[in-house]
Design a protein around this motif. Structure first.
Motif, PDB file in Angstrom:
ATOM      1  N   GLY A 537      37.950   4.458 -26.298  1.00  0.00           N
ATOM      2  CA  GLY A 537      36.605   4.489 -26.822  1.00  0.00           C
ATOM      3  C   GLY A 537      36.046   3.070 -26.826  1.00  0.00           C
ATOM      4  O   GLY A 537      36.757   2.105 -26.518  1.00  0.00           O
ATOM      5  N   ALA A 538      34.774   2.945 -27.179  1.00  0.00           N
ATOM      6  CA  ALA A 538      34.146   1.624 -27.154  1.00  0.00           C
ATOM      7  C   ALA A 538      33.115   1.510 -28.250  1.00  0.00           C
ATOM      8  O   ALA A 538      32.484   2.497 -28.638  1.00  0.00           O
ATOM      9  CB  ALA A 538      33.506   1.369 -25.797  1.00  0.00           C
ATOM     10  N   LEU A 539      32.964   0.272 -28.759  1.00  0.00           N
ATOM     11  CA  LEU A 539      31.902  -0.058 -29.696  1.00  0.00           C
ATOM     12  C   LEU A 539      30.958  -1.036 -29.027  1.00  0.00           C
ATOM     13  O   LEU A 539      31.391  -2.047 -28.455  1.00  0.00           O
ATOM     14  CB  LEU A 539      32.469  -0.685 -30.972  1.00  0.00           C
ATOM     15  CG  LEU A 539      33.130   0.232 -31.997  1.00  0.00           C
ATOM     16  CD1 LEU A 539      33.536  -0.580 -33.210  1.00  0.00           C
ATOM     17  CD2 LEU A 539      32.200   1.351 -32.420  1.00  0.00           C
ATOM     18  N   LEU A 540      29.663  -0.731 -29.093  1.00  0.00           N
ATOM     19  CA  LEU A 540      28.647  -1.642 -28.566  1.00  0.00           C
ATOM     20  C   LEU A 540      27.800  -2.126 -29.735  1.00  0.00           C
ATOM     21  O   LEU A 540      27.120  -1.327 -30.394  1.00  0.00           O
ATOM     22  CB  LEU A 540      27.750  -0.943 -27.537  1.00  0.00           C
ATOM     23  CG  LEU A 540      28.371  -0.597 -26.178  1.00  0.00           C
ATOM     24  CD1 LEU A 540      29.254   0.652 -26.287  1.00  0.00           C
ATOM     25  CD2 LEU A 540      27.279  -0.364 -25.118  1.00  0.00           C
ATOM     26  N   PHE A 541      27.878  -3.410 -29.999  1.00  0.00           N
ATOM     27  CA  PHE A 541      27.110  -4.008 -31.093  1.00  0.00           C
ATOM     28  C   PHE A 541      25.795  -4.518 -30.501  1.00  0.00           C
ATOM     29  O   PHE A 541      25.776  -5.437 -29.699  1.00  0.00           O
ATOM     30  CB  PHE A 541      27.901  -5.163 -31.724  1.00  0.00           C
ATOM     31  CG  PHE A 541      27.414  -5.533 -33.096  1.00  0.00           C
ATOM     32  CD1 PHE A 541      26.186  -6.163 -33.271  1.00  0.00           C
ATOM     33  CD2 PHE A 541      28.188  -5.271 -34.201  1.00  0.00           C
ATOM     34  CE1 PHE A 541      25.750  -6.512 -34.527  1.00  0.00           C
ATOM     35  CE2 PHE A 541      27.754  -5.624 -35.478  1.00  0.00           C
ATOM     36  CZ  PHE A 541      26.526  -6.243 -35.640  1.00  0.00           C
ATOM     37  N   VAL A 542      24.685  -3.860 -30.892  1.00  0.00           N
ATOM     38  CA  VAL A 542      23.377  -4.165 -30.309  1.00  0.00           C
ATOM     39  C   VAL A 542      22.549  -4.932 -31.335  1.00  0.00           C
ATOM     40  O   VAL A 542      22.330  -4.460 -32.454  1.00  0.00           O
ATOM     41  CB  VAL A 542      22.646  -2.872 -29.901  1.00  0.00           C
ATOM     42  CG1 VAL A 542      21.300  -3.206 -29.268  1.00  0.00           C
ATOM     43  CG2 VAL A 542      23.517  -2.048 -28.952  1.00  0.00           C
ATOM     44  N   ASP A 543      22.092  -6.117 -30.940  1.00  0.00           N
ATOM     45  CA  ASP A 543      21.258  -6.931 -31.825  1.00  0.00           C
ATOM     46  C   ASP A 543      19.990  -7.329 -31.061  1.00  0.00           C
ATOM     47  O   ASP A 543      20.063  -7.831 -29.925  1.00  0.00           O
ATOM     48  CB  ASP A 543      22.015  -8.190 -32.271  1.00  0.00           C
ATOM     49  CG  ASP A 543      21.227  -8.984 -33.288  1.00  0.00           C
ATOM     50  OD1 ASP A 543      21.391  -8.722 -34.493  1.00  0.00           O
ATOM     51  OD2 ASP A 543      20.451  -9.877 -32.885  1.00  0.00           O
ATOM     52  N   LEU A 592      31.169   4.956 -28.321  1.00  0.00           N
ATOM     53  CA  LEU A 592      31.429   5.859 -27.212  1.00  0.00           C
ATOM     54  C   LEU A 592      32.847   6.405 -27.345  1.00  0.00           C
ATOM     55  O   LEU A 592      33.775   5.665 -27.695  1.00  0.00           O
ATOM     56  CB  LEU A 592      31.266   5.144 -25.872  1.00  0.00           C
ATOM     57  CG  LEU A 592      29.937   4.400 -25.649  1.00  0.00           C
ATOM     58  CD1 LEU A 592      29.959   3.702 -24.297  1.00  0.00           C
ATOM     59  CD2 LEU A 592      28.770   5.373 -25.723  1.00  0.00           C
ATOM     60  N   GLU A 593      33.018   7.693 -27.069  1.00  0.00           N
ATOM     61  CA  GLU A 593      34.335   8.315 -27.147  1.00  0.00           C
ATOM     62  C   GLU A 593      34.668   8.990 -25.825  1.00  0.00           C
ATOM     63  O   GLU A 593      33.818   9.189 -24.961  1.00  0.00           O
ATOM     64  CB  GLU A 593      34.377   9.342 -28.277  1.00  0.00           C
ATOM     65  CG  GLU A 593      34.155   8.770 -29.669  1.00  0.00           C
ATOM     66  CD  GLU A 593      34.318   9.827 -30.751  1.00  0.00           C
ATOM     67  OE1 GLU A 593      35.457  10.307 -30.934  1.00  0.00           O
ATOM     68  OE2 GLU A 593      33.309  10.180 -31.393  1.00  0.00           O
ATOM     69  N   ASN A 594      35.974   9.328 -25.698  1.00  0.00           N
ATOM     70  CA  ASN A 594      36.463  10.088 -24.537  1.00  0.00           C
ATOM     71  C   ASN A 594      36.153   9.398 -23.220  1.00  0.00           C
ATOM     72  O   ASN A 594      35.702  10.024 -22.252  1.00  0.00           O
ATOM     73  CB  ASN A 594      35.890  11.516 -24.538  1.00  0.00           C
ATOM     74  CG  ASN A 594      36.397  12.333 -25.702  1.00  0.00           C
ATOM     75  OD1 ASN A 594      37.577  12.275 -26.037  1.00  0.00           O
ATOM     76  ND2 ASN A 594      35.501  13.074 -26.337  1.00  0.00           N
TER      77      ASN A 594
END
Length: 938
Positions: A537-543, A592-594
């Motif tokens: 999975g993923a983490l997107l940190f949006v600033d 995001l997963e999978n």
């Protein structure tokens, strides 16, 4: 002498008058007391027309032997009950028959409650006993007086001086008795003469009078007994000297024994509630003075244990001998303990108040029919009392439309006909509860006496709403259910408030996106899921870039509008199962997963979505009648297990986001520098891959396949990419990328065309016309809906022998959609094309399906061949595959054969075809044809 006679006559008249008046007066008072007590006990039988109970009360009056007849009638004069006591003699004394006096007395007592007339009680009593005693006493007195007069006349002259003193003594004693009423006094006998005789007779008269007092006392005791039977206490107050009498029952209802409370007026005033003491005394005074028709009051008195006892006091002024009220001398009455009645009244008031509370309430009988509803019930359900009373409460319950559900609601009810009940239930039930729900509900009521819980109901207008329902069984003393009480509360607003609170707790109020709290929860679940599925999975940190400038220049309202549009765009860029959250301010997180199991592929997928987000956020924003442009910086981190905490992952993404800002903003960066390099390289590779086919950078190499005699029987076509800068790119590197980007479709079609062209070329050469070319077909290519038509069209266009083309399919491709695979393989096999299962033994193919596939060949995977002589289990697998293929009539070919020992082992097991470096490496078509020429020449 005349004086003596006159004195004797006067004495006789006075005593006779006193005896007659007191006797008749006492009889009247006695009857009125009995009538008052009996009248109170007859209020309930008259109210409920209970003649049996009334008869029992009248019969209790037989304890007074003077009563001859009693009659109870209602307000219409109809006799309710009567009693005749036949054993009482009503025949008067013979002397009384010649006198103008009453032979009996009769009183009529009105019975009422709360100023409502209920009826009247008439009691008749014989005065025979009274007259018998009075006449006897009068005769005795007369005889005594006559004897005394006779003796006086006879001895007057001679004994006048001797008689005067005894007579004076008798006169003095009589005076004392008259004044004090003490009939226990005795006259002293001075001599045994006539005067002594007179004294004895006078004493005898006093004894008779004392006996009369005892009889009256016995009568009072019988009255007390009757009052005790009615559980009332008696009090008797002398209004002239305030002497008062309290019966033992009067004292016991306050917790005292008879000897513990003195018969004094102060006892009463001391025990009565001080707050009402003065008012009660005023009520008594008003009655005595004739300002009130009766004395009846309710007040509290202090019990011995300190508690309060509620008392109902009734009183009546004693009447004279004629049954008329003279100047009040005595006030006689009763006290009744009404504490229990007061408690019942209070409980009824509380129950009535509770019944009319805001909760809807209904009461049913054991037959399930509604007896009563309150106003709140009508307001909640929309049904008026007239609409539901006498009906069943099925409109309150949800369930199926089966009438049997309702029939099970009450175990002993009388249910309407099935069709009628079903129509009612269909019309009113919400349909959100099934039969098991109601079965459990009513089983709980039967077992525990009640049920409560949340239930869906339907209003009269058809609206479904949630309610909190409580059903309680009302049971009798012998534990038999007599009624059911239901209380239901409309919890629509509460549920909405709960949902709102829950929403505020987990969602951002401005953008309606999940907040940090919900993100952390979902991230925890994603970590567990990732560890289980092995997918990343993923983490997107949006600033947002320069968001503060927008707020400062255009104001916070414009900033809020921008944040809302950003939230909408972020949501549109991700898949349905992904999460977009707002942490606060201009910070957003996308989870995001999978993703792919391979980090490099997962990174590429994440970068693609990140680029999509950047492109979307770069589009102009329209608000406040103007256009605004904004960019964002994105930090990315991947995760694949739950060993890393949620906060640590957010921190990594945050660090990567700052790296993106340092890189000039409007870009994205991965937390892992190595991953960033790999993702960049993969992106560049994808860019080059999209142009490789049109720039003719691909080529096809061929690796020969030989039989057990080492004769060339065919070749496998292997795709190679010769990059102008990178050189030869490994298939392991670009084939998966081609699959992910769908570039494999045009590339695979191109390889098939190259293979068919070569087959067509070899058809004219006797040395090569027998050769087969095997081509690998990818899963994405094979599962195209028109793949069979593509193969058919290719065969027609190239005009080749179809049995010279062999398609290699992997086990995973075959098992992905087995039904579709079987259908397509049979359709292609009918065209004449052959099939080989590549990498056999590495997947999870089912032997049952294997027999249904039109396979010509099984290819033993090189991983098993490599371990021949090294890993015994792999050798066994190889032996099994060869044996199975032979049994199924299929050819077997082993790939990756690199040593002679491997070939010999395979040959001994029955493998007849081989492919590997032992016979030749993959080479371009020109070199392969040279190998064919050398082989043909030899």
């Amino acid at each position: 002498m005349a004086t003596l006679v006159l004195s004797a006559l006067l004495f006789y008249v006075i005593n006779a008058t006193l005896l007659i008046r007191n006797g008749i007066s006492d009889a009247h008072n006695h009857l009125h007391l009995l009538a008052d007590v009996a009248g109170h006990n007859l209020e309930a039988p008259l109210s409920f027309n209970d003649s049996k109970s009334a008869q029992e009360v009248l019969m209790s009056l037989r304890a007074n032997t003077e009563i001859t007849h009693s009659v109870l009638s209602d307000t219409n004069g109809h006799i309710v009950a009567q009693d005749q006591q036949y054993g009482v003699s009503s025949k008067p004394h013979w002397l009384a028959q010649w006198l103008p006096v009453q032979q009996s007395i009769s009183i009529t007592h009105a019975i009422s409650t709360d100023n409502k007339m209920l009826g009247a009680l008439t009691i008749q009593a014989s005065l025979a006993n009274v007259w018998q005693a009075l006449i006897t006493q009068l005769l005795q007195i007369a005889l005594i007086i006559l004897a005394a007069l006779g003796m006086g006349i006879y001895l007057a002259h001679r004994l006048s001086i001797l008689i005067i003193n005894p007579i004076q003594q008798i006169t003095s004693t009589a005076r004392k008795i008259t004044r004090g009423g003490d009939y226990s006094l005795q006259v002293e006998k001075l001599a045994d003469d006539e005067v002594g005789e007179l004294a004895e007779e006078f004493n005898f008269m006093l004894a008779e009078i004392s006996q009369r007092d005892q009889a009256l006392q016995a009568s009072r005791e019988r009255l007390d007994f009757a009052l005790q039977g009615s559980n009332d206490g008696l009090w008797d107050r002398n209004l002239e000297n305030n002497a008062i009498y309290f019966s033992p029952r009067w004292k016991s209802m306050l917790g005292y024994d008879d000897h513990e409370l003195p018969n004094q007026l102060e006892t009463w005033t001391r025990l009565i509630d001080p707050e009402v003491r003065e008012n009660v005394q005023l009520q008594i005074n008003d009655y005595i003075q004739g300002n009130a028709p009766k004395y009846e009051a309710e007040f509290r008195m202090r019990h011995k244990d300190g508690s309060w006892v509620d008392i109902l006091a009734r009183g009546k002024i004693a009447v004279d001998a004629n049954g008329l009220m003279s100047s009040p001398r005595r006030l006689v009455g009763t006290h009744m303990d009404i504490s229990e009645r007061k408690r019942n009244e209070q409980e009824l008031r509380i129950a009535a108040t509770a019944f009319d509370a805001q909760e809807g309430m209904f009461v049913t009988g054991v037959n399930g029919l509604i007896l009563r509803v309150n106003q709140a019930f009508t307001e909640i359900t929309g049904y008026s009392a007239n609409e539901v009373v006498g009906q069943t409460p099925h409109m309150l319950f949800s369930g199926t439309n089966d009438a049997a559900i309702y029939a099970s609601m009450y175990k002993h009810n009388v249910v309407p006909a099935a069709d009628e009940a079903q129509n009612q239930v269909c019309h009113l039930l919400s349909g959100r509860h099934d039969a098991s729900f109601y079965a459990a509900l009513f089983a709980n009521i039967t077992r525990d006496g009640g049920w409560k819980g949340e239930i869906s109901s339907r209003r009269k207008n058809g609206e479904i709403y949630p309610e909190w329902l409580t059903i309680t069984a009302v049971r009798s003393a012998d534990n038999v259910a007599t009624h059911y009480v239901g209380m239901h509360t409309d919890i629509t607003k509460r549920k909405a408030a709960e949902d709102e609170i829950k929403h505020l707790a987990f969602f951002d109020a401005l953008t309606q996106l999940p907040n940090r709290r919900l993100l952390i929860d979902r991230l925890q679940q994603a970590l567990v899921s990732s560890a289980r599925s092995k997918r990343l999975g993923a983490l997107l940190f949006v600033d947002l870039d320069n968001f503060k400038t927008l707020n400062d220049t255009l104001g916070h309202d414009s900033g809020d509008l921008l944040l809302k549009q950003v939230a909408e765009r972020l949501t549109s860029c991700v898949r349905e199962g992904d999460t977009v959250a707002r942490l606060g301010g201009d910070e957003f997180v996308v989870m995001l997963e999978n993703l792919s199991e391979l980090p490099i592929d997962a990174g590429a997928q994440t970068e693609a979505i990140g680029e999509k987000i950047l492109a979307s956020l770069n589009l102009p924003y329209h608000f406040a009648s103007r256009e605004h442009r904004s960019t964002a910086s994105i930090g990315i981190t991947l995760f694949n297990n739950h060993e890393t905490t949620q906060e640590e992952l957010l921190k990594r993404a945050d660090i990567a986001m700052y790296k993106a800002k340092e890189s000039g903003r409007n870009t994205l960066r991965f937390f892992d520098p190595k991953m960033q390099t790999a993702v960049t390289a993969r992106a560049n590779l994808e860019w080059d891959l999209r142009r490789a086919l049109e720039k003719n950078q691909f080529t096809v190499y061929f690796q020969l396949q030989v039989n057990q005699y080492q004769q060339i029987i065919g070749a496998e076509a292997l795709l190679r990419w010769l990059h102008p800068e990178r050189g030869m790119v490994s298939p392991l590197e670009f084939i998966p990328l081609a699959e992910d980007t769908r570039q494999i479709l045009p590339i695979g079609q191109w390889v098939l065309e190259i293979a068919c062209d070569l087959i067509k070329t070899w058809e004219n050469n006797p040395a090569t016309q027998h050769l087969q070319i095997a081509v690998n077909v990818s899963a994405r290519q094979f599962h195209q809906s028109d793949f069979v038509n593509q193969v058919r069209q290719l065969l027609q266009d190239k005009a080749i022998r179809p049995d010279r083309l062999k398609l290699e399919l992997t086990e995973s491709l075959v098992m992905d959609d087995i039904n579709d695979t079987i259908t397509k393989m049979h359709a292609i096999r009918e065209l004449g094309v052959l099939f080989s299962m590549d990498d056999f033994g590495t997947g999870y193919s089912s032997l049952a399906y294997l027999s249904q596939l039109p396979l010509n060949q099984l290819k033993i995977d090189q991983s098993f061949v490599r371990n021949i002589g090294v890993k015994s289990s792999d050798s066994v697998i190889v032996q099994t595959i060869i044996g199975m293929a032979n049994n199924l009539g299929m050819q077997v070919i082993a790939e990756g054969v690199e040593t002679e020992e491997q070939r010999i082992f395979l040959e001994e097991l029955g493998c007849s075809a081989y492919q590997g470096y032992l016979f030749g490496k993959p080479v371009p078509v020109a070199e392969f044809e040279k190998l064919l020429g050398i082989s043909a020449a030899s």
